[in-house]
Enzyme design. Structure first.
Site, PDB file in Angstrom:
ATOM      1  N   ASN A 150      32.944 -82.697  31.670  1.00 53.38           N
ATOM      2  CA  ASN A 150      33.017 -84.142  31.398  1.00 53.38           C
ATOM      3  C   ASN A 150      31.672 -84.742  30.988  1.00 53.38           C
ATOM      4  OD1 ASN A 150      32.136 -83.784  34.074  1.00 53.38           O
ATOM      5  ND2 ASN A 150      32.800 -85.830  34.624  1.00 53.38           N
ATOM      6  N   GLU A 248      29.738 -80.271  44.294  1.00 49.46           N
ATOM      7  CA  GLU A 248      30.011 -81.655  43.884  1.00 49.46           C
ATOM      8  C   GLU A 248      31.392 -81.646  43.265  1.00 49.46           C
ATOM      9  OE1 GLU A 248      28.091 -84.011  44.739  1.00 49.46           O
ATOM     10  OE2 GLU A 248      26.361 -82.810  45.332  1.00 49.46           O
ATOM     11  N   CYS A 282      33.750 -88.230  37.517  1.00 49.84           N
ATOM     12  CA  CYS A 282      34.139 -88.073  38.924  1.00 49.84           C
ATOM     13  C   CYS A 282      33.988 -89.377  39.694  1.00 49.84           C
ATOM     14  CB  CYS A 282      33.287 -86.987  39.564  1.00 49.84           C
ATOM     15  SG  CYS A 282      31.528 -87.301  39.384  1.00 49.84           S
ATOM     16  N   GLU A 462      22.834 -83.983  46.034  1.00 51.74           N
ATOM     17  CA  GLU A 462      21.880 -83.764  44.947  1.00 51.74           C
ATOM     18  C   GLU A 462      20.996 -84.995  44.855  1.00 51.74           C
ATOM     19  OE1 GLU A 462      24.694 -83.023  41.692  1.00 51.74           O
ATOM     20  OE2 GLU A 462      24.240 -80.892  41.920  1.00 51.74           O
TER      21      GLU A 462
END
Ligand code: NAD
Length: 486
Positions: A150, A248, A282, A462
């Site tokens: 994405n 993630e 996301c 992160e």
């Protein structure tokens, strides 16, 4: 037709087995490039190169590593337009989004971690007069980095840059669906004189090339961004090998609009949160919760704004909604809307494929921005990530109900809330199960902040120091400070 290459030991290399996958332009459904279908053999060669490069790269002065990454960032800037065109074509995203978000952010990722690594410090603890404890951090070795389709270059650099900055070498695997800008990055690494083997990129499918990275004992650290099911599989493989893993994963993020919100800002930002990149981020707000007194007013405005979004050729500057990434994904989104109908959802706008914007795009994967009301929070449409231009609208009566509804999914990635009441904002943000919460904004990012999800949205964080620490091993050294007899 362009043939992409792997990037191993500083050289562009064909896959050992000579097999390629087609790259399809989502806006046209036409094949326009081919990408290596790498096997475990290619992955193993990449790991060997990363291992060989590790001692020199990890021992190099921090300033040298930082300078190399800054050179790469500069080259991304120089090639910004070419990269933006490639990203738009490869993913179907509007060219303006690739130009203003994806590519600048890729350069920013490299710059941020290149300079951040020069400004970190480690701890020292004085233990009365008896001892001095010092914390040492050293790079954990070659790292595996696996990224999704994405935000291709954006996420590949977001994950690789901190690893490289602290002295790890990297074997990266971009998504096989959107590999083109990773190939260009490899060419830029050569131009930037990045030492051979420091960053290696292998292309190919998850089940083969991706799995080979996760399974390889020579990669003790794995950083993964992608779907929750894939994340679970990776965790299962990595756990018995005691690898350090960051995951993630997916999201089903709530946007909560309280009755006291400033609607002049809340409405356009809620729309942006739902439909940016055709809902394929996301962090997109796919469940819109609206306090009952303003429910109808907000729904009417969102519906008319969603209807006005221009679905178009991604390469057209005026396009606001491009194509979905693939035929398979288009069919998945379509099936999710059919299911929403079966669950008695009321489709207020959209709900089907969009008219192709021009002849070039006659076979493209376009779907109308879709808003659905009337769904119970426990139904599949409200519970499962659709990852497309589809959002639900749900009323609530109290702050407690808003929190309960917001937390009622297995995910916990992000949330945004809209209110002018500071106390309510404090209470709500504390109660929400989400790793990233925006108050009166959405996707306002500061690269220093911890980024990641709770529950089935992931493991680890992160961003900023968290990312730098993730790729390092911590050692505590205790010096006895009592005088030692000679
Ligand atoms: P995916 O899980 O299908 O693939 C992601 C990557 O993993 C790809 O490179 C793929 O080839 C690889 N892969 C697949 N199977 C593998 C395996 N068995 N072993 C190793 N690698 C494997 O995800 P996707 O469809 O590319 O991306 C969409 C998903 O990513 C969505 O769920 C979205 O929410 C999530 N995502 C999360 C974040 C975040 O930061 N939390 C960001 C972007 C996307």
């Amino acid at each position: 037709m362009q043939r992409l290459s792997n990037f191993i030991a500083g050289e562009l290399a064909p896959p050992q087995a000579g097999v390629y996958l087609d790259c399809i332009e989502p806006a046209t459904a036409a094949i326009y490039a081919q990408t290596p279908a790498s096997t475990a053999e290619d992955a193993h060669r990449a790991v060997a190169a990363a291992k060989q490069a590790f001692p020199a790269w990890s021992a190099a002065p921090q300033a040298d590593r930082s300078r190399a990454l800054l050179r790469l960032a500069d080259l991304i800037d120089v090639n910004r337009e070419q990269l933006a065109q490639a990203e738009s074509r490869d993913t179907g995203k509007p060219i303006t989004l690739a130009r203003n978000l994806d590519i600048p952010r890729a350069a920013a990722n490299l710059r941020f971690f290149a300079t951040a690594a020069e400004h970190t410090s480690s701890q020292a603890h004085q233990t009365d007069s008896a001892a001095l404890n010092v914390t040492l951090r050293s790079p954990r070795g070659p790292a595996g980095v696996i990224s999704p389709w994405n935000l291709p270059l954006y996420l590949l650099t977001w994950k690789s840059a901190p690893a490289l900055a602290v002295g790890c070498t990297v074997v990266a695997k971009p998504s096989e669906i959107t590999p083109v800008t990773a190939h260009t990055l490899a060419e830029l690494c050569i131009e930037a004189n990045l030492p051979p083997g420091v960053l290696n990129i292998i292309h190919g499918e998850g089940a083969t090339a991706g799995a080979a990275i996760v399974e390889h004992p020579g990669l003790p650290t794995i950083s993964f961004t992608g779907g929750t099911t894939t994340g679970a599989r990776i965790a299962q493989t990595a756990a018995p090998m005691f690898k350090r893993v960051a995951l993630e994963l997916g999201g089903k993020n709530p946007t909560i609009i309280f009755a006291d919100a400033d609607l002049s800002r809340a409405i356009p930002e809620t729309l942006r949160a739902a439909f940016t990149n055709q809902g394929q981020i996301c962090l997109c707000g796919s469940r819109i919760l609206i306090e009952r007194p303003i429910y109808q007013q907000v729904v009417d405005k969102l519906v008319s704004a969603a209807r006005a979004l221009r679905v178009g050729d991604p390469l057209d500057e005026s396009t606001q909604q491009g194509a979905l990434v693939s035929q398979t994904h288009l069919e998945k989104v379509e099936a999710a809307v059919t299911r929403a109908r079966q669950e008695s959802g009321e489709i207020l706008c959209g709900g089907s494929r969009a008219e192709p914007p021009n002849n070039r795009c006659a076979n493209g994967y376009f779907f109308q921005p879709t808003l659905i009301a009337g769904l119970d929070m426990q139904c599949a449409t409200q519970q499962e990530e659709i990852f497309g231009p589809v959002a639900t609208l749900t009323p609530f009566d109290t702050e407690e109900e808003a929190i309960t509804l917001a937390n009622a999914t297995p995910y916990g990635l992000a949330a945004s809330i809209w209110t002018t009441n500071l106390n309510k904002a404090h209470r709500t943000t504390r109660a929400l199960d989400a790793g990233v919460i925006w108050v009166n904004c959405w996707l306002l990012r500061d690269l220093r902040t911890p980024f990641g999800g709770m529950k089935q949205s992931g493991l680890g964080r992160e961003g900023g120091e968290e990312a730098l620490h993730f790729f390092t091993e911590t050692k505590n050294i205790c010096f006895n400070t009592n005088e030692v007899a000679p």
